[in-house]
Design a protein around this motif. Structure first.
Motif, mmCIF file in Angstrom:
data_model
loop_
_atom_site.group_PDB
_atom_site.id
_atom_site.type_symbol
_atom_site.label_atom_id
_atom_site.label_comp_id
_atom_site.label_asym_id
_atom_site.label_seq_id
_atom_site.Cartn_x
_atom_site.Cartn_y
_atom_site.Cartn_z
ATOM 1 N N ASP A 1 0.856 -1.180 0.000
ATOM 2 C CA ASP A 1 0.000 0.000 0.000
ATOM 3 C C ASP A 1 0.896 1.235 0.000
ATOM 4 O O ASP A 1 1.730 1.392 0.882
ATOM 5 C CB ASP A 1 -0.874 -0.028 1.254
ATOM 6 C CG ASP A 1 -1.805 1.155 1.349
ATOM 7 O OD1 ASP A 1 -1.843 1.978 0.418
ATOM 8 O OD2 ASP A 1 -2.515 1.235 2.363
ATOM 9 N N ASP A 2 0.723 2.090 -0.983
ATOM 10 C CA ASP A 2 1.561 3.278 -1.108
ATOM 11 C C ASP A 2 0.977 4.497 -0.406
ATOM 12 O O ASP A 2 1.411 5.625 -0.650
ATOM 13 C CB ASP A 2 1.778 3.605 -2.594
ATOM 14 C CG ASP A 2 2.537 2.511 -3.309
ATOM 15 O OD1 ASP A 2 3.401 1.881 -2.674
ATOM 16 O OD2 ASP A 2 2.264 2.290 -4.499
ATOM 17 N N TYR A 3 -0.003 4.297 0.469
ATOM 18 C CA TYR A 3 -0.670 5.417 1.119
ATOM 19 C C TYR A 3 0.302 6.281 1.927
ATOM 20 O O TYR A 3 0.245 7.510 1.843
ATOM 21 C CB TYR A 3 -1.804 4.931 2.025
ATOM 22 C CG TYR A 3 -2.482 6.057 2.752
ATOM 23 C CD1 TYR A 3 -3.337 6.917 2.081
ATOM 24 C CD2 TYR A 3 -2.245 6.286 4.106
ATOM 25 C CE1 TYR A 3 -3.947 7.976 2.738
ATOM 26 C CE2 TYR A 3 -2.850 7.340 4.766
ATOM 27 C CZ TYR A 3 -3.699 8.175 4.082
ATOM 28 O OH TYR A 3 -4.288 9.221 4.733
ATOM 29 N N ALA A 4 1.185 5.669 2.698
ATOM 30 C CA ALA A 4 2.108 6.452 3.529
ATOM 31 C C ALA A 4 2.999 7.331 2.662
ATOM 32 O O ALA A 4 3.200 8.518 2.976
ATOM 33 C CB ALA A 4 2.960 5.532 4.395
ATOM 34 N N ASP A 5 3.506 6.797 1.565
ATOM 35 C CA ASP A 5 4.336 7.596 0.662
ATOM 36 C C ASP A 5 3.531 8.739 0.053
ATOM 37 O O ASP A 5 4.005 9.862 -0.056
ATOM 38 C CB ASP A 5 4.919 6.727 -0.461
ATOM 39 C CG ASP A 5 5.936 5.728 0.056
ATOM 40 O OD1 ASP A 5 6.557 5.991 1.111
ATOM 41 O OD2 ASP A 5 6.109 4.690 -0.598
ATOM 42 N N TRP A 6 2.289 8.435 -0.354
ATOM 43 C CA TRP A 6 1.430 9.474 -0.925
ATOM 44 C C TRP A 6 1.166 10.566 0.098
ATOM 45 O O TRP A 6 1.261 11.755 -0.206
ATOM 46 C CB TRP A 6 0.104 8.871 -1.397
ATOM 47 C CG TRP A 6 -0.869 9.926 -1.838
ATOM 48 C CD1 TRP A 6 -0.935 10.514 -3.053
ATOM 49 C CD2 TRP A 6 -1.876 10.532 -1.033
ATOM 50 N NE1 TRP A 6 -1.934 11.454 -3.067
ATOM 51 C CE2 TRP A 6 -2.538 11.488 -1.828
ATOM 52 C CE3 TRP A 6 -2.302 10.360 0.287
ATOM 53 C CZ2 TRP A 6 -3.585 12.265 -1.363
ATOM 54 C CZ3 TRP A 6 -3.353 11.137 0.750
ATOM 55 C CH2 TRP A 6 -3.975 12.072 -0.064
ATOM 56 N N LEU A 7 0.854 10.159 1.322
ATOM 57 C CA LEU A 7 0.550 11.129 2.372
ATOM 58 C C LEU A 7 1.751 12.031 2.644
ATOM 59 O O LEU A 7 1.618 13.253 2.733
ATOM 60 C CB LEU A 7 0.119 10.408 3.649
ATOM 61 C CG LEU A 7 -0.321 11.293 4.810
ATOM 62 C CD1 LEU A 7 -1.541 12.122 4.428
ATOM 63 C CD2 LEU A 7 -0.643 10.435 6.028
#
Length: 102
Positions: free
Chosen positions: A81-87
């Motif tokens: 999940d790339d959510y942390a990088d996006w955030l």
């Protein structure tokens, strides 16, 4: 004679005495849902790894097989999940002057 493709870790019977985490099950279930575990197993992936790295990975996962360990590691990367990088990439995107009070 054509070999029947084996499906990864979710459909295999757990080995006696081996407890796999729910995180690993979720990773493999996601990989299976995304079709990443379908097809024949024709690709050979190999490399030399430090013994300490392999030993610790096997101990943490409860996986004894090098093949299964590599499969879980690759699945983990593939379904990450790339959510942390996006955030984190959004940092500074909102003006400091924006009124954020409720």
């Amino acid at each position: 004679m054509k070999r029947v493709a084996q499906v990864g870790f979710p459909r295999r019977k757990p080995r006696p005495g081996v407890q796999r985490s729910s995180k690993l099950h979720q990773i493999m279930a996601l990989a299976e849902q995304q079709g990443l575990l379908r097809g024949e197993r024709t690709r050979v992936v190999r490399g030399r790894m430090p013994e300490a790295l392999v030993t610790r990975a096997k101990k943490r996962t409860g996986i004894n097989s090098d093949t299964d360990l590599i499969e879980v590691a690759l699945a983990n990367i593939a379904v990450e999940d790339d959510y942390a990088d996006w955030l984190l990439s959004r940092r500074g995107a909102v003006s400091r002057e924006a009124d954020l009070e409720f």
